[in-house]
Design a protein around this motif. Structure first.
Motif, mmCIF file in Angstrom:
data_model
loop_
_atom_site.group_PDB
_atom_site.id
_atom_site.type_symbol
_atom_site.label_atom_id
_atom_site.label_comp_id
_atom_site.label_asym_id
_atom_site.label_seq_id
_atom_site.Cartn_x
_atom_site.Cartn_y
_atom_site.Cartn_z
ATOM 1 N N LEU A 65 0.867 -1.179 0.000
ATOM 2 C CA LEU A 65 0.000 0.000 0.000
ATOM 3 C C LEU A 65 0.900 1.224 0.000
ATOM 4 O O LEU A 65 1.726 1.388 0.912
ATOM 5 N N HIS A 67 2.026 5.434 -0.747
ATOM 6 C CA HIS A 67 1.972 6.868 -1.010
ATOM 7 C C HIS A 67 3.278 7.206 -1.707
ATOM 8 O O HIS A 67 4.357 7.056 -1.124
ATOM 9 N N TYR A 80 -1.072 7.552 -5.239
ATOM 10 C CA TYR A 80 -1.695 6.558 -4.366
ATOM 11 C C TYR A 80 -1.978 5.288 -5.155
ATOM 12 O O TYR A 80 -2.772 5.296 -6.099
ATOM 13 N N SER A 81 -1.340 4.207 -4.778
ATOM 14 C CA SER A 81 -1.539 2.945 -5.481
ATOM 15 C C SER A 81 -1.351 1.779 -4.520
ATOM 16 O O SER A 81 -0.799 1.924 -3.423
ATOM 17 N N VAL A 82 -1.823 0.615 -4.951
ATOM 18 C CA VAL A 82 -1.673 -0.622 -4.190
ATOM 19 C C VAL A 82 -1.238 -1.716 -5.152
ATOM 20 O O VAL A 82 -1.914 -1.962 -6.155
ATOM 21 N N PHE A 100 -5.349 5.016 -7.354
ATOM 22 C CA PHE A 100 -6.440 5.787 -6.755
ATOM 23 C C PHE A 100 -6.110 7.273 -6.775
ATOM 24 O O PHE A 100 -4.944 7.659 -6.843
ATOM 25 N N SER A 103 -5.973 9.010 -0.793
ATOM 26 C CA SER A 103 -5.629 8.055 0.255
ATOM 27 C C SER A 103 -5.291 8.824 1.522
ATOM 28 O O SER A 103 -4.805 9.964 1.449
ATOM 29 N N THR A 116 -6.928 4.270 4.167
ATOM 30 C CA THR A 116 -7.922 4.113 3.113
ATOM 31 C C THR A 116 -7.325 4.532 1.779
ATOM 32 O O THR A 116 -6.565 5.504 1.707
ATOM 33 N N TRP A 117 -7.657 3.819 0.730
ATOM 34 C CA TRP A 117 -7.297 4.149 -0.649
ATOM 35 C C TRP A 117 -8.580 4.220 -1.463
ATOM 36 O O TRP A 117 -9.399 3.286 -1.418
#
Length: 385
Positions: A65, A67, A80-82, A100, A103, A116-117
């Motif tokens: 997860l 930033h 913002y990515s996962v 996203f 986040s 949260t994302w």
């Protein structure tokens, strides 16, 4: 110890005073991340099943997860990515990067930390006692839960156990030695906190319509800093495993244009730490861990190792050694700058060998022949605010 403006020269790094770290909460967020500052902050989790699939590859999942981007060869976007990688119960690889627009990670008055994302498409919560870390998924690609429980105690990179203990490696260079710009980032500005060194964990998710469900050994940490890894790291090895009663995580890193290479190792026996330390490689003979890659294979255009040995030289006059050997099984992701393998580990026990299935990792951040725009798997953009 995970991705993607022309390579920033070390002379153009932003002033550190412009980058604020929020360290009073164990899980962060830890640093201001923006499109124009190159900072990174990520939360890494993995779970590996101890029963391999029929093709010999153990089911596993790694969730990062993020930033900011771990490797940057352009703008620090998406912010913002996962990343989700691993192997399902049939030993088939899966890989996806979900992007996203928003986040946030924040503590609550009760001490629980939430992340949260997007519009709660992906969330995590971490308990204040640092014993539980759970990720929930509710996206078009993945739904379900990954839940980790700790079988040991949380640590910083140099063995601290409290939130007030420094998460940086600055004590190693507090003697006034001259440092390169890359070494300043590595030792004084890059943070590492290990929330769950190892413990029983569960995976119950649906990925692209296929159920992936297993139990295994979990691990969770956090890393952050003012610059992408390729700004200051040349090469980086990470080994994470639980072998019989032994559990460990260790890494060794070589900075760009520097002579001070770093090692950190954390080894526990039945949940009790035997050693938890950091050191500059070559400056002491005990209370260290030594990682040695071996074998060669051409993968993603680079020569990668096929195995690793790690020896923990324990503190004290006896300087007892505890050693493990890891044979890589299958790689995912595999790109020129980053490889992560499932691996079979043996060793650790006196009078008989223990074995387990876990993870090895190699970051080849200074590789100059990588394709422009190389990413770790396909990308899905979720346009939620």
């Amino acid at each position: 110890m995970r991705r993607s403006l022309a390579l920033v020269s070390l002379g153009s790094l932003l002033p550190f005073s412009a980058l604020a770290a929020y360290l009073s909460n164990w899980e962060g967020s830890h640093i201001d991340v923006a499109a124009d500052n190159g900072a990174i902050d990520w939360w890494y989790t993995q779970v590996v099943d101890q029963t391999p699939a029929p093709n010999g590859i153990p089911p596993s999942i790694e969730v990062v997860l993020k930033h900011g981007n771990t490797f940057q060869y352009g703008a620090n976007t998406p912010l913002y990515s996962v990343d989700i990688n691993g192997f399902d119960q049939d030993g088939i690889a899966f890989a996806q990067s979900l992007v996203f627009n928003t986040s946030s990670v924040y503590p609550t008055p009760s001490g629980v930390t939430f992340g949260t994302w997007g519009n709660n498409e992906i969330t995590f919560f971490a308990t204040s006692d640092r014993k539980d870390f759970t990720v929930h998924f509710n996206t078009t690609y993945v739904t379900g839960t990954v839940a980790l429980k700790s079988g040991s105690s949380a640590r910083t990179g140099c063995g601290g156990t409290k939130v007030t203990d420094s998460p940086f490696f600055s004590n190693l260079v507090s003697d006034g030695r001259e440092l390169t710009a890359a070494e300043v980032i590595l030792y004084q500005k890059t943070g590492w906190r290990i929330t769950i060194p190892g413990g029983p964990s569960t995976v119950d998710v649906v990925l692209g319509g296929k159920s992936v469900k297993f139990t295994g050994t979990g691990y969770k940490d956090s890393n952050w800093g003012p610059n992408a890894m390729n700004d200051f790291i040349k090469s980086w090895y990470v080994l994470i495993a639980q072998v019989g009663p032994w559990s460990f995580v260790t890494f060794s890193g070589t900075p760009i244009n520097g002579t001070n290479s770093i090692n950190s190792g954390h080894l526990s026996y039945n949940g009790e730490f035997v050693t938890s330390q950091c050191n500059i490689i070559g400056e002491r003979k005990t209370d260290i861990s030594v990682i040695t890659p071996s074998g060669t294979v051409v993968d993603s255009g680079v020569v990668a190792p096929t195995a690793f040995d790690v020896t923990f030289v324990l503190p004290g006059h006896s300087a007892k050694n505890v050693s493990f050997h890891a044979e890589n099984i299958a790689v995912n992701p595999t790109v020129s700058i980053y490889h992560r393998w499932t691996a079979k580990y043996v060793g650790g026990a006196v009078g008989g060998k223990q074995y387990t299935l876990s993870i090895t990792e190699w970051m080849n951040a200074d590789h100059t022949n990588r394709p422009v725009g190389e990413v770790l798997g396909p990308t899905i953009t979720l346009m939620h605010e």
